[in-house]
Scaffold this motif. Structure first.
Motif, PDB file in Angstrom:
ATOM      1  N   ALA A 158       0.827  -1.210   0.000  1.00 16.52           N
ATOM      2  CA  ALA A 158       0.000   0.000   0.000  1.00 16.52           C
ATOM      3  C   ALA A 158       0.860   1.258   0.000  1.00 16.52           C
ATOM      4  N   ASN A 209       1.566   2.161  -3.426  1.00 21.51           N
ATOM      5  CA  ASN A 209       0.350   2.215  -4.254  1.00 21.51           C
ATOM      6  C   ASN A 209       0.135   0.984  -5.122  1.00 21.51           C
ATOM      7  N   ASN A 241      -1.949  -2.280  -5.566  1.00 27.90           N
ATOM      8  CA  ASN A 241      -3.244  -2.767  -5.119  1.00 27.90           C
ATOM      9  C   ASN A 241      -3.289  -4.292  -5.160  1.00 27.90           C
ATOM     10  N   GLU A 274      -5.542  -7.513  -5.511  1.00 28.07           N
ATOM     11  CA  GLU A 274      -6.862  -7.964  -5.968  1.00 28.07           C
ATOM     12  C   GLU A 274      -7.320  -9.197  -5.196  1.00 28.07           C
ATOM     13  N   TYR A 288      -1.133  -1.952 -10.523  1.00 29.48           N
ATOM     14  CA  TYR A 288      -0.818  -0.556 -10.238  1.00 29.48           C
ATOM     15  C   TYR A 288      -1.700   0.312 -11.128  1.00 29.48           C
TER      16      TYR A 288
END
Length: 282
Positions: A225, A228, A230, A232, A251
Motif C-alpha cells: 500500500a 500504491n 493494489n 486484488e 498498479y
C-alpha cells in the motif's frame, strides 16, 4: 445432517480404504460412516483418536507413548484461498492424519463474527484435509479485510497449538506460544524469496516465500500500500515455519512494469528480512 450438539463416532476405516481414493465427507450432510453414541464422538485412523467432550466443543487427541515414538510429527499446513470461490473465503487445514471434523475451530471462527457456510473433510492418502468456506456473518460476503484474514490464520494456528501441542515443534508460532519450540530455525536472510511474474495485461502475480511470524500478512499488505500497489486477491499458505503467499496485484489498473516490480521486491525484501524493524525507521 448438521453436526451440532450431537456426539458422533466414525467407523474405523482401514488405511487401505482411505488411501485408495479421494473420499470426501460433508460436515453438513448425511455421513455413511457416522453413527450416534452417548459418550462423545471420535475420528479414528490407525491408532489416533479425536474426541470432543459432552459439554464443550473442545477437541483433544489421545495416543499412547508407543504411537508417539512410532509416528513423526507431520507438517501443519494452513491455506487461505481467496481465488477459488467468488462468494467465500476458503480455509484449508491439514496436520497429517490427526485432524477430523474440527468443531472447536468452527466455533472459534464464528466467535470472530464469521459464518462457516460449508465444510468438508477430504482424505488424500494418509493426509486428512479439512476445508471451510467462510463468509461474514449476516452479510454472506467473503472476507476481504487483511486484518481479519490474519486473525483467521492466527486463530486456526492457536487452536492447532492448543489441541495438538506436538505441532509447536513444526510451527514458527511454536517459538512463542507452543510447548516445544522448533529445533531448526530459519535464517530469514536466506529464506526470503520474492518474484513478480506476468499475469495478463491488467495484473501481475507476486510470489513470496519467507519465515513465518505473527502479523506477516498485514506487514506485506502495508508495504504494498505504501507504494500504491493494489492487491486484488491472494492465497496465503502457512507450511510449518515457512509462509508461501501469492498475490494478484496491479498498479492503477495495470500490470506492474519492470521498474515498479523491482521497487516492490526491494521494499519487501528489506522489511521481511528485518522483523524487528519498527515504523519509525521508514
Amino acid at each position: 445432517m448438521a453436526i451440532t450438539n450431537a456426539f458422533i463416532s466414525s467407523s474405523i476405516i482401514p488405511r487401505s480404504k482411505l488411501s485408495s481414493s479421494h473420499s470426501q465427507i460433508s460436515l453438513f450432510e448425511s455421513i455413511t460412516h457416522i453413527s450416534l453414541i452417548r459418550d462423545g464422538f471420535g475420528f479414528r485412523q490407525n491408532k489416533y483418536l479425536l474426541r470432543a467432550s459432552i459439554d464443550s466443543t473442545k477437541t483433544v487427541g489421545s495416543y499412547s507413548s508407543s504411537d508417539q515414538e512410532a509416528d513423526s510429527v507431520p507438517m501443519p499446513i494452513v491455506l487461505i484461498d481467496q481465488d477459488s470461490d467468488s462468494d467465500a473465503t476458503i480455509v484449508q487445514l491439514s496436520f497429517g492424519d490427526r485432524l477430523g471434523a474440527l468443531i472447536d475451530t468452527m466455533k472459534a471462527l464464528k466467535d470472530l463474527g464469521l459464518d462457516v457456510a460449508k465444510g468438508t473433510v477430504t482424505t488424500e492418502g494418509s493426509v486428512i484435509q479439512t476445508k471451510f468456506f467462510i463468509t461474514h456473518l449476516g452479510t454472506a460476503r467473503k472476507v476481504e479485510d487483511p486484518d481479519m484474514l490474519e486473525r483467521i490464520r492466527l486463530t486456526i494456528i492457536n487452536n492447532l497449538l492448543k489441541y495438538h501441542p506436538e505441532s509447536s515443534e513444526r510451527l514458527a508460532m511454536g517459538e512463542a506460544f507452543g510447548i516445544k519450540a522448533p529445533e531448526k530455525k530459519l535464517d530469514v536472510d536466506i529464506a526470503t524469496h520474492i518474484h513478480v511474474k506476468a499475469d495478463g495485461p491488467k495484473r501481475s502475480l507476486l510470489c513470496i516465500e519467507t519465515a513465518d511470524r505473527p502479523g506477516l500478512l498485514l506487514e506485506i499488505i502495508k508495504i504494498m500500500a505504501d507504494i500504491n500497489v493494489n492487491v486484488e486477491s491472494a492465497e496465503i499458505d502457512t507450511e510449518g515455519l515457512v509462509a508461501k503467499d501469492t498475490f494478484h496485484v496491479n498498479y492503477r489498473g495495470a500490470a506492474l512494469n519492470s521498474s515498479l516490480s523491482q521497487v516492490l521486491i526491494n521494499c519487501l525484501r528489506y522489511y521481511l528480512r528485518r522483523p524487528e524493524t519498527d515504523e519509525d525507521s521508514y
